[in-house]
Enzyme design. Sequence first.
Site, PDB file in Angstrom:
ATOM      1  N   GLY A 198      52.024  44.951  38.637  1.00 54.79           N
ATOM      2  CA  GLY A 198      52.054  44.711  40.078  1.00 54.79           C
ATOM      3  C   GLY A 198      53.260  43.871  40.468  1.00 54.79           C
TER       4      GLY A 198
ATOM      5  N   ARG B  26      46.053  49.948  42.939  1.00 51.14           N
ATOM      6  CA  ARG B  26      46.195  48.641  43.605  1.00 51.14           C
ATOM      7  C   ARG B  26      46.892  48.774  44.961  1.00 51.14           C
ATOM      8  NH1 ARG B  26      48.408  44.451  39.197  1.00 51.14           N
ATOM      9  NH2 ARG B  26      47.881  42.983  40.866  1.00 51.14           N
TER      10      ARG B  26
ATOM     11  N   ASP C 173      45.695  33.531  37.777  1.00 46.39           N
ATOM     12  CA  ASP C 173      45.556  34.418  36.617  1.00 46.39           C
ATOM     13  C   ASP C 173      44.644  33.830  35.541  1.00 46.39           C
ATOM     14  OD1 ASP C 173      47.180  36.339  37.719  1.00 46.39           O
ATOM     15  OD2 ASP C 173      49.004  35.561  36.798  1.00 46.39           O
TER      16      ASP C 173
END
Length: 454
Positions: free
Chosen positions: A101, A129, A327
């Site tokens: 991404g 996504r 994350d």
Amino acid sequence: MSAHGPARPLTSRRAGPLTGTAAIPGDKSISHRSLILGALSVGETRVTGLLEGQDVLDTASAMRAFGAEVTRHSEGAWSIHGVGVGGFAEPDRVIDCGNSGTGVRLIMGAMATTPITATFTGDASLNGRPMGRVTDPISLFGAASYGRKGGRLPMTIVGAAQPVPVRYATPMPSAQVKSAVLLAGLNAPGQTVVIEAEATRDHSERMLAGFGAEITTEVTPEGRVITLTGQPELVAQTIAVPRDPSSAAFPVCAALIVEGSDVLIPNIGLNPTRAGLFTTLRDMGADLTYENERLEGGEPVADLRARFSDNMQGIEVPPERAPSMIDEYPILAVVAANATGTTVMRGVKELRVKESDRIDAMARGLEACGVRIEEDEDTLIVHGLGSGGVPGGATCATHLDHRIAMSFLVLGMTTVQPVTVDDAGAITTSFPIFETLMTDLGAQFSADADRVPA
Ligand code: S3P
């Protein structure tokens, strides 16, 4: 199938103490940016410590397709002969960003104000996504995009022939979106302004300044106002990529929850926009110390020492901390399962649009391993079972998501019965040496799907 071949199940079983020193690879965010900014500069950028994970290799190929000369000299040592701001050539092939991404969103921004057309695709995870978060702001510069329903890849971007500068408030806390707008602003005349309500990782701002762009950040009541003056000449740099705190998170957390462990992880960047996990772990009572604290290339760096911590307590993670550890929630959920009491993670809906829906992936896998979970759109709550208290004995689905795979492999080091991940293949996107590094510390992984049913 995983991204690059057949699924590769891997089983992790309760391990003895983890001991030794772990050399973590380069930071993924900074590695992508080194290649992209190097490609937009004049002269030769030299990089050491570049992460050679698949995500970054895909960005390197993309930069070649846009006309930069990108060369690997030895492990982690690369050079990029850039084409200058506005100098991107039109690629003669589809740009495949694989699982990344960050790669696709930053590159879309970087090409959006150059009059060329490029088509982007990725693996099944990336093609699911949302890209509207980037195509919306780049349309304000004058770029057009043609993608699938819901703004999904594959997608073609037609760069603006006469870009105009933009003032844009990011609607979600996202360094990728902020960075895409700033990279697009590079080739627009005048000043491009990005406003973010919450601070996200600031590598783009720091690196753009390092490459010679005029960029300022002002903290105001509406948030951080970042102003970039367009059409600079970026000057090639020499970059030593720091080691990735998001990768360090896995051996750090493993050492905290595997009985008897004592692990040293040298040279980890502690940029405050990235270090939220380490603060949270210390709030939970982790024996995590920073040794040899220093500044390197203007970034705070320390050697992390993590020792087994058998009485960590669940906490409510402050929601405003989320961008600095976005994350790291999957691995925090694993620590939380080994802590006493409840860990509440709120304000985390961005996790639903990562490489997988990470709230769902962690909830389902932890439940399968015997952990009680509560969740809603924006929240994950883990009811801890105490040190070594998780039954395990399940196969967890990883959904092409490296951080989900690594999190469940760390969980398996503590569980009563082994934990299997259905596919460890995605780990190569960010942390290609994860398995050997963890095994060298004392982890026990085996490729045969030898799980013991719960
Ligand atoms: C990244 C930003 C974060 C993070 C990703 C890397 C970056 O994504 O999850 O792994 O390098 O800018 P968002 O900006 O979408 O939160």
